[in-house]
Design an enzyme around this catalytic site. Sequence first.
Site, PDB file in Angstrom:
ATOM      1  N   CYS A   1      -6.414   8.404   5.353  1.00  0.00           N
ATOM      2  CA  CYS A   1      -6.990   8.057   4.046  1.00  0.00           C
ATOM      3  C   CYS A   1      -7.704   6.714   4.004  1.00  0.00           C
ATOM      4  CB  CYS A   1      -5.903   8.104   2.966  1.00  0.00           C
ATOM      5  SG  CYS A   1      -4.776   6.690   3.013  1.00  0.00           S
TER       6      CYS A   1
ATOM      7  N   CYS B   1       2.408   5.963   5.178  1.00  0.00           N
ATOM      8  CA  CYS B   1       1.340   5.434   4.331  1.00  0.00           C
ATOM      9  C   CYS B   1       1.714   5.718   2.874  1.00  0.00           C
ATOM     10  CB  CYS B   1       0.008   6.107   4.679  1.00  0.00           C
ATOM     11  SG  CYS B   1      -1.326   5.679   3.538  1.00  0.00           S
TER      12      CYS B   1
ATOM     13  N   CYS C   1       6.817  -0.151  14.803  1.00  0.00           N
ATOM     14  CA  CYS C   1       6.392   0.564  16.004  1.00  0.00           C
ATOM     15  C   CYS C   1       5.562   1.764  15.541  1.00  0.00           C
ATOM     16  CB  CYS C   1       7.644   1.007  16.762  1.00  0.00           C
ATOM     17  SG  CYS C   1       7.276   1.751  18.338  1.00  0.00           S
TER      18      CYS C   1
HETATM   19 FE    FE Z   1      -2.900   7.252   4.316  1.00  0.00          FE
END
Ligand code: FE
Length: 183
Positions: free
Chosen positions: A99, A145, A168
């Site tokens: 995104c 995210c 990580c």
């Molecule tokens: Fe994203």
Amino acid sequence: MKASALFLIVPVIGILALSQAPRSSTEEPDEKKEVVAQTTKTSPNDSGTNGKIMKTDAEWKKILTPEQYRVARKKGTERAFTGEYWNSKEKGVYQCVCCGNDLFSADTKFDSGTGWPSFWSPLSSNNIKTEEDRSFFSVRTEVLCEKCGAHLGHVFDDGPKPTGLRYCINSVSLKFKKQEAKE
Ligand code: FE
């Protein structure tokens, strides 16, 4: 005649009784269905106002490579030392491959020796979210995210100062945006 009439009437009563029972028991689920339908109807509007990106698996498959899809959308892991960014030292920002959300700055990247890009902090805690991950017989903290829910990697508490954290992250979940040279 009477006996044969009974044979006709008994099944009819039976059928009526059966047809009554489900009708009354479905009244409640019908109401619930309506509530679910209303919720579903309003969710696309919600996703527009809170900035979240919602796509179906088929839609993600169209815009991602098979490896990006496997790791970012299906919680996969790229093989260590094979990703594009594990050894990168360029200045810039690492964004979400799905995104474009700004996730990590190269300024917080360090060499962890693991073969995966490692950071001691996200760019903003608002741009990522974490969840408990109990897969593979261990308890880890998954990093995702915030905007689109992409799987990025995991965070551990054995990182360097100043945070002591080690994010990580899979290279394939990231897209590097090089810092423009200052004139
Ligand atoms: Fe994203």
